[in-house]
Design an enzyme around this catalytic site. Structure first.
Site, PDB file in Angstrom:
ATOM      1  N   SER A  80      67.164 -81.192 -59.210  1.00  0.00           N
ATOM      2  CA  SER A  80      66.928 -79.764 -58.989  1.00  0.00           C
ATOM      3  C   SER A  80      65.618 -79.543 -58.238  1.00  0.00           C
ATOM      4  O   SER A  80      64.661 -80.314 -58.386  1.00  0.00           O
ATOM      5  CB  SER A  80      66.860 -79.083 -60.353  1.00  0.00           C
ATOM      6  OG  SER A  80      66.367 -77.773 -60.229  1.00  0.00           O
ATOM      7  N   TYR A 111      63.418 -78.166 -69.498  1.00  0.00           N
ATOM      8  CA  TYR A 111      64.572 -78.465 -68.637  1.00  0.00           C
ATOM      9  C   TYR A 111      64.107 -79.185 -67.362  1.00  0.00           C
ATOM     10  O   TYR A 111      64.626 -80.248 -67.004  1.00  0.00           O
ATOM     11  CB  TYR A 111      65.331 -77.181 -68.278  1.00  0.00           C
ATOM     12  CG  TYR A 111      66.268 -77.380 -67.108  1.00  0.00           C
ATOM     13  CD1 TYR A 111      67.441 -78.119 -67.264  1.00  0.00           C
ATOM     14  CD2 TYR A 111      65.966 -76.884 -65.834  1.00  0.00           C
ATOM     15  CE1 TYR A 111      68.287 -78.345 -66.183  1.00  0.00           C
ATOM     16  CE2 TYR A 111      66.801 -77.102 -64.757  1.00  0.00           C
ATOM     17  CZ  TYR A 111      67.966 -77.832 -64.936  1.00  0.00           C
ATOM     18  OH  TYR A 111      68.807 -78.065 -63.873  1.00  0.00           O
ATOM     19  N   ASN A 169      82.283 -82.264 -72.545  1.00  0.00           N
ATOM     20  CA  ASN A 169      82.451 -81.898 -73.957  1.00  0.00           C
ATOM     21  C   ASN A 169      82.698 -80.396 -74.118  1.00  0.00           C
ATOM     22  O   ASN A 169      82.738 -79.890 -75.233  1.00  0.00           O
ATOM     23  CB  ASN A 169      81.245 -82.342 -74.799  1.00  0.00           C
ATOM     24  CG  ASN A 169      79.967 -81.611 -74.422  1.00  0.00           C
ATOM     25  OD1 ASN A 169      79.947 -80.846 -73.455  1.00  0.00           O
ATOM     26  ND2 ASN A 169      78.905 -81.839 -75.170  1.00  0.00           N
ATOM     27  N   LYS A 192      64.666 -83.237 -65.663  1.00  0.00           N
ATOM     28  CA  LYS A 192      65.081 -83.666 -64.313  1.00  0.00           C
ATOM     29  C   LYS A 192      64.053 -84.636 -63.736  1.00  0.00           C
ATOM     30  O   LYS A 192      64.410 -85.640 -63.123  1.00  0.00           O
ATOM     31  CB  LYS A 192      65.258 -82.447 -63.385  1.00  0.00           C
ATOM     32  CG  LYS A 192      66.426 -81.551 -63.756  1.00  0.00           C
ATOM     33  CD  LYS A 192      67.766 -82.282 -63.672  1.00  0.00           C
ATOM     34  CE  LYS A 192      68.919 -81.440 -64.186  1.00  0.00           C
ATOM     35  NZ  LYS A 192      70.188 -82.156 -64.330  1.00  0.00           N
ATOM     36  N   SER A 212      80.834 -77.943 -73.746  1.00  0.00           N
ATOM     37  CA  SER A 212      79.766 -77.176 -74.411  1.00  0.00           C
ATOM     38  C   SER A 212      79.394 -75.955 -73.577  1.00  0.00           C
ATOM     39  O   SER A 212      78.858 -74.988 -74.105  1.00  0.00           O
ATOM     40  CB  SER A 212      78.529 -78.054 -74.649  1.00  0.00           C
ATOM     41  OG  SER A 212      78.069 -78.601 -73.431  1.00  0.00           O
TER      42      SER A 212
HETATM   43  P1  NAD Z   1      77.407 -76.192 -66.046  1.00  0.00           P
HETATM   44  O1  NAD Z   1      76.824 -75.928 -67.384  1.00  0.00           O
HETATM   45  O2  NAD Z   1      78.388 -75.219 -65.507  1.00  0.00           O
HETATM   46  O3  NAD Z   1      78.124 -77.639 -66.044  1.00  0.00           O
HETATM   47  C1  NAD Z   1      77.645 -78.699 -66.832  1.00  0.00           C
HETATM   48  C2  NAD Z   1      78.853 -79.252 -67.597  1.00  0.00           C
HETATM   49  O4  NAD Z   1      78.425 -80.380 -68.369  1.00  0.00           O
HETATM   50  C3  NAD Z   1      79.458 -78.256 -68.567  1.00  0.00           C
HETATM   51  O5  NAD Z   1      80.846 -78.179 -68.359  1.00  0.00           O
HETATM   52  C4  NAD Z   1      79.142 -78.810 -69.955  1.00  0.00           C
HETATM   53  O6  NAD Z   1      80.149 -78.514 -70.876  1.00  0.00           O
HETATM   54  C5  NAD Z   1      79.010 -80.296 -69.661  1.00  0.00           C
HETATM   55  N1  NAD Z   1      78.111 -81.039 -70.563  1.00  0.00           N
HETATM   56  C6  NAD Z   1      76.829 -80.745 -70.876  1.00  0.00           C
HETATM   57  N2  NAD Z   1      76.338 -81.676 -71.710  1.00  0.00           N
HETATM   58  C7  NAD Z   1      77.319 -82.582 -71.915  1.00  0.00           C
HETATM   59  C8  NAD Z   1      77.419 -83.785 -72.678  1.00  0.00           C
HETATM   60  N3  NAD Z   1      76.411 -84.224 -73.439  1.00  0.00           N
HETATM   61  N4  NAD Z   1      78.590 -84.472 -72.658  1.00  0.00           N
HETATM   62  C9  NAD Z   1      79.642 -84.031 -71.921  1.00  0.00           C
HETATM   63  N5  NAD Z   1      79.598 -82.908 -71.179  1.00  0.00           N
HETATM   64  C10 NAD Z   1      78.451 -82.196 -71.182  1.00  0.00           C
HETATM   65  O7  NAD Z   1      76.197 -76.420 -65.041  1.00  0.00           O
HETATM   66  P2  NAD Z   1      76.179 -76.522 -63.447  1.00  0.00           P
HETATM   67  O8  NAD Z   1      75.538 -75.303 -62.920  1.00  0.00           O
HETATM   68  O9  NAD Z   1      77.514 -76.931 -62.931  1.00  0.00           O
HETATM   69  O10 NAD Z   1      75.131 -77.696 -63.284  1.00  0.00           O
HETATM   70  C11 NAD Z   1      75.547 -79.036 -63.082  1.00  0.00           C
HETATM   71  C12 NAD Z   1      74.322 -79.918 -62.938  1.00  0.00           C
HETATM   72  O11 NAD Z   1      73.535 -79.448 -61.856  1.00  0.00           O
HETATM   73  C13 NAD Z   1      73.393 -79.914 -64.162  1.00  0.00           C
HETATM   74  O12 NAD Z   1      72.877 -81.217 -64.308  1.00  0.00           O
HETATM   75  C14 NAD Z   1      72.296 -78.955 -63.768  1.00  0.00           C
HETATM   76  O13 NAD Z   1      71.093 -79.250 -64.419  1.00  0.00           O
HETATM   77  C15 NAD Z   1      72.197 -79.239 -62.273  1.00  0.00           C
HETATM   78  N6  NAD Z   1      71.629 -78.116 -61.500  1.00  0.00           N
HETATM   79  C16 NAD Z   1      72.200 -76.867 -61.607  1.00  0.00           C
HETATM   80  C17 NAD Z   1      71.663 -75.810 -60.880  1.00  0.00           C
HETATM   81  C18 NAD Z   1      72.227 -74.421 -61.010  1.00  0.00           C
HETATM   82  O14 NAD Z   1      71.504 -73.461 -60.717  1.00  0.00           O
HETATM   83  N7  NAD Z   1      73.473 -74.247 -61.402  1.00  0.00           N
HETATM   84  C19 NAD Z   1      70.559 -76.031 -60.042  1.00  0.00           C
HETATM   85  C20 NAD Z   1      70.030 -77.317 -59.944  1.00  0.00           C
HETATM   86  C21 NAD Z   1      70.586 -78.356 -60.693  1.00  0.00           C
HETATM   87  C1  WQD Z   2      66.326 -66.124 -58.559  1.00  0.00           C
HETATM   88  C2  WQD Z   2      65.406 -64.947 -58.234  1.00  0.00           C
HETATM   89  C3  WQD Z   2      64.139 -64.128 -60.114  1.00  0.00           C
HETATM   90  C4  WQD Z   2      67.530 -62.621 -62.385  1.00  0.00           C
HETATM   91  C5  WQD Z   2      66.733 -71.243 -61.656  1.00  0.00           C
HETATM   92  C6  WQD Z   2      66.129 -72.385 -62.417  1.00  0.00           C
HETATM   93  C7  WQD Z   2      66.022 -73.597 -61.553  1.00  0.00           C
HETATM   94  C8  WQD Z   2      67.361 -73.936 -60.909  1.00  0.00           C
HETATM   95  C9  WQD Z   2      67.962 -72.765 -60.231  1.00  0.00           C
HETATM   96  C10 WQD Z   2      68.554 -75.544 -62.235  1.00  0.00           C
HETATM   97  C11 WQD Z   2      64.050 -65.072 -58.919  1.00  0.00           C
HETATM   98  C12 WQD Z   2      65.109 -63.089 -59.603  1.00  0.00           C
HETATM   99  C13 WQD Z   2      66.766 -63.200 -61.403  1.00  0.00           C
HETATM  100  C14 WQD Z   2      67.415 -61.229 -62.639  1.00  0.00           C
HETATM  101  C15 WQD Z   2      65.795 -61.100 -60.874  1.00  0.00           C
HETATM  102  N1  WQD Z   2      68.332 -74.345 -61.888  1.00  0.00           N
HETATM  103  N2  WQD Z   2      65.911 -62.454 -60.659  1.00  0.00           N
HETATM  104  N3  WQD Z   2      66.537 -60.511 -61.857  1.00  0.00           N
HETATM  105  O1  WQD Z   2      64.636 -68.871 -61.195  1.00  0.00           O
HETATM  106  O2  WQD Z   2      65.011 -69.541 -58.771  1.00  0.00           O
HETATM  107  O3  WQD Z   2      65.912 -70.939 -60.556  1.00  0.00           O
HETATM  108  O4  WQD Z   2      68.001 -71.648 -61.156  1.00  0.00           O
HETATM  109  O5  WQD Z   2      68.007 -76.550 -61.928  1.00  0.00           O
HETATM  110  O6  WQD Z   2      65.588 -74.636 -62.368  1.00  0.00           O
HETATM  111  O7  WQD Z   2      64.823 -71.986 -62.853  1.00  0.00           O
HETATM  112  O8  WQD Z   2      66.946 -68.725 -60.136  1.00  0.00           O
HETATM  113  O9  WQD Z   2      68.759 -67.075 -60.200  1.00  0.00           O
HETATM  114  O10 WQD Z   2      67.149 -67.176 -62.144  1.00  0.00           O
HETATM  115  O11 WQD Z   2      66.340 -66.293 -59.963  1.00  0.00           O
HETATM  116  O12 WQD Z   2      65.000 -60.418 -60.203  1.00  0.00           O
HETATM  117  O13 WQD Z   2      68.046 -60.657 -63.526  1.00  0.00           O
HETATM  118  O14 WQD Z   2      65.994 -63.758 -58.752  1.00  0.00           O
HETATM  119  O15 WQD Z   2      62.910 -63.555 -60.438  1.00  0.00           O
HETATM  120  O16 WQD Z   2      63.107 -64.590 -58.024  1.00  0.00           O
HETATM  121  P1  WQD Z   2      65.503 -69.462 -60.174  1.00  0.00           P
HETATM  122  P2  WQD Z   2      67.380 -67.310 -60.693  1.00  0.00           P
END
Ligand code: NAD
Ligand code: WQD
Length: 374
Positions: A159, A184, A66, A188, A68
């Protein structure tokens, strides 16, 4: 002379026969039914890299997003990289009827990779219902569509956040799930529960992939992470500081119980992560999964401190980063890295790119973004 002519005629005939055969092969290839995978959130950061990996492995891909947290331009960029623009459907997966009609119109999907979700920890604390609504209802709508249209295989983006601060490191898939510290993270955990019960009830197979800290960008520097506003995550904050978009990186705390006092994480290159999704979907299509629902950690198995990440960035970019140590960020855990042996053994997957490669690709992406805005 006559022998020469006969030979030329034979050669001519053979050439024609070869051309006809190769035409038949090409036509067969064209008509050959490629397996189609739905990628939700495929315009996003990890999703877009995964679409590329799937196409390069020969899959046909349909994306639902979408937008977003992404831009339609990403779909064009994917087309530039692979030579094939994926089919794109722009709508909200929270819309039950729209999602159901997508599944009705797309019979025979080989699998679904479900990335679409909101992912900002801080935002989820300010508006938890927005997170529960978006992340849980979209998952339920997808499961409903799969169930009704007999789509068997689902890969879900989970995650490392589900572990909280584990009692033992490295953390294994069997380690206990701790009480979530953010809405969040709770979505998960709840999603994993929804999957656990749904697979048995509806005859679906699922693999949940617990990502550690995804960073970096595609080597083309055509796609990468596009954070909205001020980045929460470390790597985009580093690259934005180095390019001059931010003045100074705040390092959140140097009084942790780690060798240099800064927190430790398992950073993983997004291209390695993308490849694991192809492996997971192929595992289910090939009926190689050990059970209907499997869970894998995706990390490198190595932890790096914030200061080590900064040093790696400074080395590969040749720039001094402006940073200062400030107080701890609330909710941060001290250290976390993955035990990746299960993914290695069962999926046959391991991360190949090191921290320097992650930082270099993130830096090239930031530079490409800056150039495109000039
Ligand atoms: P992102 O925000 O770049 O990608 C998510 C995409 O989903 C976006 O393009 C957004 O527009 C779309 N979206 C969200 N809600 C929607 C909906 N209701 N309908 C249609 N589209 C929708 O995020 P990402 O970093 O690519 O993460 C992808 C997945 O991985 C997520 O589920 C996130 O929770 C998970 N994840 C991400 C990280 C990270 O650090 N990036 C870590 C662990 C898990
Ligand atoms: C990494 C390290 C900060 C920013 C997050 C989500 C987790 C998962 C992955 C989705 C930490 C430090 C960061 C800054 C800093 N996402 N930091 N200055 O917190 O491990 O995890 O992303 O599922 O759910 O919580 O990742 O990149 O935010 O931080 O010192 O400006 O960098 O304290 O130690 P995090 P992060």
């Amino acid at each position: 002379m006559a022998g020469g002519r006969a030979q030329r005629t034979a050669t001519h005939k053979r050439k024609h026969a070869d051309a006809r055969a190769s035409l038949r092969i090409n036509m067969a290839k064209k008509n050959e039914k490629r397996l189609k995978v739905l990628v939700t959130g495929g315009a996003g950061y990890i999703g877009s890299h995964t679409v590329i990996a799937l196409q390069q492995q020969g899959f046909e891909v349909a994306v639902i997003d979408n937008l977003s947290n992404s831009h339609a331009g990403v779909i064009d960029r994917i087309g530039e990289i692979t030579g094939e623009r994926p089919e794109f459907h722009e709508f909200d997966l929270v819309d039950r009827r729209r999602t159901a009609s997508f599944f009705a119109a797309n019979a025979g999907l080989a699998g679904v990779i479900h990335f679409a979700a909101h992912k900002a920890v801080g935002e989820s604390m300010k508006d938890p219902l927005m997170y529960y609504r978006n992340n849980l209802i979209s998952l339920m709508n997808i499961l409903e569509g799969m169930r009704r249209r007999n789509v068997a295989n689902l890969v879900f983006s989970s995650s490392c956040t589900v572990y909280g601060q584990p009692d033992e490191l490295p953390v294994k898939e069997t380690s206990p799930i701790k009480e979530a510290v953010s809405a969040y993270g709770n979505t998960k955990q709840m999603s994993e529960d929804i999957l656990r019960f749904s697979v048995h009830a509806y005859g679906i197979r699922a693999i949940a992939l617990r990502y550690f800290n995804p960073v970096g960008a595609h080597e083309s520097a055509l796609i990468g992470e596009l954070p909205r506003g001020v980045p929460n995550n470390l790597t985009p904050f580093i690259t934005q500081t180095a390019i001059g978009k931010r003045e100074c990186l705040s390092v959140f705390g140097s009084d942790y119980n780690t060798p240099d006092g800064t927190p430790i994480r398992d950073y993983i290159h997004v291209v390695d992560l993308a490849r694991a999704h192809v492996t997971a979907v192929e595992r289910m299509i090939g009926k190689k999964a050990k059970s209907d629902y499997e869970i894998f950690n995706l990390g490198t198995g190595k932890g790096y401190s914030v200061l080590e990440v900064i040093r790696s960035f400074e080395k590969v970019s040749g720039r001094k980063l402006n940073y200062r140590i400030v107080g701890r960020r609330s909710g941060d855990i001290e250290q976390l890295w993955a035990d990746t042996s299960y993914a290695r053994r069962e999926l046959g997957w391991k991360a190949e790119r090191d921290l320097d490669a992650m930082m270099l690709s993130a830096w090239k992406w930031e530079q490409a973004l800056a150039q495109s805005k000039e």
